[in-house]
Design an enzyme around this catalytic site. Sequence first.
Site, mmCIF file in Angstrom:
data_model
loop_
_atom_site.group_PDB
_atom_site.id
_atom_site.type_symbol
_atom_site.label_atom_id
_atom_site.label_comp_id
_atom_site.label_asym_id
_atom_site.label_seq_id
_atom_site.Cartn_x
_atom_site.Cartn_y
_atom_site.Cartn_z
ATOM 1 N N THR A 92 -5.314 7.883 7.863
ATOM 2 C CA THR A 92 -5.239 6.756 6.947
ATOM 3 C C THR A 92 -6.668 6.331 6.645
ATOM 4 O OG1 THR A 92 -4.415 4.502 6.621
ATOM 5 C CG2 THR A 92 -5.014 5.110 8.857
ATOM 6 N N GLY A 93 -6.862 5.697 5.514
ATOM 7 C CA GLY A 93 -8.213 5.269 5.184
ATOM 8 C C GLY A 93 -8.665 5.839 3.857
ATOM 9 N N SER A 136 0.813 -1.222 0.000
ATOM 10 C CA SER A 136 0.000 0.000 0.000
ATOM 11 C C SER A 136 0.845 1.271 0.000
ATOM 12 C CB SER A 136 -0.913 0.000 1.231
ATOM 13 O OG SER A 136 -0.143 -0.270 2.381
ATOM 14 N N THR A 178 -2.036 3.653 4.189
ATOM 15 C CA THR A 178 -0.963 4.635 4.137
ATOM 16 C C THR A 178 -0.091 4.571 5.375
ATOM 17 O OG1 THR A 178 -2.377 6.103 2.873
ATOM 18 C CG2 THR A 178 -0.645 7.155 4.176
ATOM 19 N N THR A 186 2.037 7.110 0.366
ATOM 20 C CA THR A 186 1.148 6.006 -0.001
ATOM 21 C C THR A 186 1.163 5.747 -1.501
ATOM 22 O OG1 THR A 186 -1.123 5.196 0.314
ATOM 23 C CG2 THR A 186 -0.901 7.444 -0.451
ATOM 24 N N ARG A 230 -6.218 9.201 -10.218
ATOM 25 C CA ARG A 230 -6.837 9.482 -8.918
ATOM 26 C C ARG A 230 -5.762 9.914 -7.901
ATOM 27 N NH1 ARG A 230 -6.347 7.501 -3.339
ATOM 28 N NH2 ARG A 230 -8.357 7.801 -2.353
HETATM 29 N N1 ASP Z 1 -5.632 7.516 2.416
HETATM 30 C C1 ASP Z 1 -5.110 6.712 1.343
HETATM 31 C C2 ASP Z 1 -5.755 7.141 0.047
HETATM 32 O O1 ASP Z 1 -6.944 7.383 0.022
HETATM 33 C C3 ASP Z 1 -5.280 5.259 1.531
HETATM 34 C C4 ASP Z 1 -5.163 4.723 2.947
HETATM 35 O O2 ASP Z 1 -4.593 5.331 3.810
HETATM 36 O O3 ASP Z 1 -5.646 3.642 3.253
HETATM 37 O O4 ASP Z 1 -5.093 7.143 -0.951
#
Ligand code: ASP
Length: 351
Positions: free
Chosen positions: A259-260, A99, A208, A226, A236
């Site tokens: 994160t997310g 990731s 991330t 990330t 994107r």
């Molecule tokens: N925040 C990151 C994104 O949307 C992904 C993640 O942290 O899980 O690219």
Amino acid sequence: MTSRRDFLIGTGSGLASLGAAYMARAQERPPNDPNALNLIDEIVPPGGEPRGRPLVVSTWRHGLPANEEAWKVLKDGGRALDAVEQGVQVVEADPKIASVGYGGRPDREGHVTLDACIMDETGNAGSVAFLQNIMHPISVARRVMEDTPHVMLVGEGALQFAREKGFKEVDLLTDKARAEWQKWLKKAEYDPWSPPENSTEGQTNHDTVSMLALDRQGNLSGSCTTSGLGYKMHGRVGDSPIIGASLFVDNEVGAACATGVGEEVMKTLGSFLIVELMRQGASPQEACEESIRRILVRHDNLENVQVGYLAIDKQGRVGAYDIQPWFQYALTTTDGKTQLVDSDSHLKKEE
Ligand code: ASP
């Protein structure tokens, strides 16, 4: 018994209630006081023990080796900015982490595209988005911050800048990531929020690494890097390079990171919100919970919504909160010990 959190979410009056509590505490601080930074050190908001400094936190299990690296800088009195850069580089270079950086999942067209940002104790910031073929986007973000009049460079321009600064181009798509992508292509069902078939529990196809550090001098910095959502649309960009979304640092107050699902974080500017709530007297924990609440109120169904926040303040209080019951973060305290901590969450694990 109704917990404070239930009350805040249940009544929908969270901000008003929290606001009153914060303001009462903030009023202990004279406005425009030139020594505000020292005064903040004396105010002890509830929630989380002050852990002192140096201190470093970062998201997920892969934060453990990242923290160890950051600690090498912090333990000898080094600068938080160097710690957060060198710490997350470990994750960027690890091909096993799907990731972030090298070994990261590509977009749906097979390109590994990277987002990263960094912020220092003076409020300076740098970021790169949609950058390809560079092992350490975090270091390019730092160069943007330090060597240009800009905050953000994207795509081809970011790559051109990286080349000029001497960064080597490498193919970031590993054989394993390519094979998984090719398998995904057979159905090409775009569901970036679900765990991929071969993931372990709690791992989604994004995660991330974001890091916050408080150095011995009392200065804060943060970083975030990330490869974004796996199999995302080409082009994107997520929250990770957006200052105030995935990361915000205010050296008078504290720092926060995310994160997310980046789209959720961007729409609520979560990290900036957390720092602003801390400025008004919220503890890092209270502020993370309120920032998550801003996302919760936008959704009837939380099944595919995951965001986790992590925050620290100037005294080394740590807060963390997420939606799904699986966010973890790495914590390294003044004694140099690193541990993986389970975050509190809105949805609870089934017993
Ligand atoms: N925040 C990151 C994104 O949307 C992904 C993640 O942290 O899980 O690219």
